[in-house]
Enzyme design. Structure first.
Site, PDB file in Angstrom:
ATOM      1  CE  LYS A 103      -5.042  -0.519  -2.038  1.00 36.30           C
ATOM      2  NZ  LYS A 103      -3.945   0.237  -1.240  1.00 36.30           N
TER       3      LYS A 103
ATOM      4  CG  ASP B  95      -4.181  -1.511   2.134  1.00 35.09           C
ATOM      5  OD1 ASP B  95      -3.896  -1.262   1.093  1.00 35.09           O
ATOM      6  OD2 ASP B  95      -3.995  -0.720   3.331  1.00 35.09           O
TER       7      ASP B  95
ATOM      8  CG  ASP C 104      -1.780   1.248   1.432  1.00 35.41           C
ATOM      9  OD1 ASP C 104      -2.267   1.367   0.512  1.00 35.41           O
ATOM     10  OD2 ASP C 104      -1.558   1.863   2.605  1.00 35.41           O
TER      11      ASP C 104
ATOM     12  CG  ASP D 254      -1.634   7.963   0.475  1.00 37.57           C
ATOM     13  OD1 ASP D 254      -0.811   8.505   0.472  1.00 37.57           O
ATOM     14  OD2 ASP D 254      -2.395   7.870  -0.514  1.00 37.57           O
TER      15      ASP D 254
ATOM     16  CG  ASP E 199      -2.814   2.359   5.885  1.00 37.35           C
ATOM     17  OD1 ASP E 199      -3.165   2.029   4.749  1.00 37.35           O
ATOM     18  OD2 ASP E 199      -3.389   3.477   6.389  1.00 37.35           O
TER      19      ASP E 199
HETATM   20  O1  LIG Z   1      -6.223   6.756  -2.267  1.00 40.45           O
HETATM   21  C1  LIG Z   1      -6.379   6.641  -1.203  1.00 40.45           C
HETATM   22  O2  LIG Z   1      -7.218   7.023  -0.513  1.00 40.45           O
HETATM   23  C2  LIG Z   1      -5.668   5.977  -0.292  1.00 40.45           C
HETATM   24  O3  LIG Z   1      -4.437   5.422  -0.839  1.00 40.45           O
HETATM   25  P1  LIG Z   1      -3.717   3.926  -0.246  1.00 40.45           P
HETATM   26  O4  LIG Z   1      -4.496   2.819  -0.719  1.00 40.45           O
HETATM   27  O5  LIG Z   1      -2.256   4.177  -0.903  1.00 40.45           O
HETATM   28  O6  LIG Z   1      -3.646   4.161   1.388  1.00 40.45           O
HETATM   29 MG   LIG Z   2      -3.332   2.970   2.952  1.00 36.42          MG
END
Ligand SMILES: O=C(O)COP(=O)(O)O
Ligand SMILES: [Mg+2]
Length: 234
Positions: free
Chosen positions: A157, A184, A8, A10, A180
C-alpha cells in the site's frame, strides 16, 4: 497541511466482523466536502473498493489488493503492480503442503483479483511464510487479520500511495495514513503522519506516529478529528 487521507478499510473503518462504522463514513464525507482527497486503501478487490467508494462518497481514488492495484478517481486508468502468476504459483505450493496435512485452503474472490492472491486464515500465517521461505519463492506472505495474502516483492500500500501521490500532485508529507495491520505498515511509514488505531498489531503501532485511544472506526474518527479539528468544531 494534510491534503489527503489514506485509510485502510477492514479493522480501521470496520469492526472485527467487517461492519462499517457509520461515524467514520460521516467523517469521510466531511473531509471530502472540505476538499480533502480520501484514498481508500485495502487488501480488498477493485470491485469491492468501487462499491465502497461510491456508497461512502469518495471520488474513487483507491488502492486495492494491498497495493497490487491502484487508481486515481473512478475514471482514471487502473494501474496493476506486480505479477499475479508468481503469487498463484506460490499458492499452489502452499495448497499442496497444507493438503498433505489435511487442511484445505480457501481462496477469496480469486476471479476478481488482478495482482495478489488472498485466502482464508484457517492456517497459521507464520507456517505459510516458513514454507514459502524453504521453497525459495519470491513472494511475501501478509496477514491482514482478515485474510492471508501473497504479494510480489515491492508491492505494498505504501508503494502504491507514493505513486498515487505523484499522480495527485500531493507530496507524501501532506498525507495522513491510518491503519491497523501488517499490510498498512509501509503506507503508515511513507505518509507524513501515520496513525494506528488502538486495535492495531504491535508492529503497526510501532510504525505509527500516533496510536489512537479508541479502536476500529471510532479510532479512525478520533484520528481525523485530531488532525482536522477545524472541520469538526463547527
Ligand atoms: O483484505 C484484507 O485482507 C483486509 O483488508 P484491509 O486492508 O482493508 O484491512
Ligand atoms: Mg485492515
Amino acid at each position: 497541511m494534510l491534503r489527503a487521507v489514506a485509510t485502510d478499510v477492514d479493522g480501521t473503518l470496520t469492526d472485527r466482523r467487517r461492519r462499517i462504522n457509520t461515524a467514520a463514513i460521516e467523517a469521510i464525507r466531511t473531509l471530502v466536502d472540505a476538499g480533502i482527497t480520501v484514498v481508500l486503501a485495502s487488501g480488498n478487490t477493485v470491485c469491492f473498493m468501487d462499491t465502497l467508494s461510491k456508497m461512502v462518497g469518495t471520488d474513487g481514488t483507491i488502492i486495492g489488493e494491498n497495493g497490487g492495484v491502484y487508481r486515481r478517481s473512478f475514471s482514471g486508468p487502473l494501474q496493476i503492480a506486480g505479477d499475479r502468476e508468481v503469487c498463484l504459483e506460490a499458492f499452489e505450493v502452499l495448497r499442496d503442503y497444507f493438503a498433505g496435512k489435511g487442511v484445505e485452503l480457501e481462496l477469496y474472490s480469486a476471479q476478481y483479483r488482478f495482482a495478489d492472491v488472498a485466502f482464508a486464515r484457517n492456517v497459521d500465517p507464520a507456517e505459510a511464510q516458513a514454507i514459502i521461505q524453504v521453497k525459495g519463492l519470491d513472494v511475501r506472505v501478509l496477514d491482514t487479520g482478515f485474510a492471508i495474502h501473497l504479494q510480489p516483492p515491492g508491492v505494498s500500500k505504501g508503494a502504491a500511495m507514493r505513486e498515487l501521490a505523484i499522480e495527485l500532485g500531493i507530496p507524501t508529507t501532506e498525507i495522513l495514513a491510518i491503519g491497523d495491520s501488517e499490510n498498512d505498515i509501509e503506507m503508515i511509514e511513507a505518509a507524513g503522519v501515520g496513525v494506528a488505531v488502538a486495535n492495531a498489531t504491535p508492529a503497526t503501532r510501532m510504525a505509527a506516529d500516533v496510536v489512537t485511544s479508541r479502536p476500529y472506526g471510532d479510532g479512525f474518527v478520533e484520528a481525523v478529528k485530531m488532525y482536522y479539528s477545524d472541520l469538526f468544531s463547527r
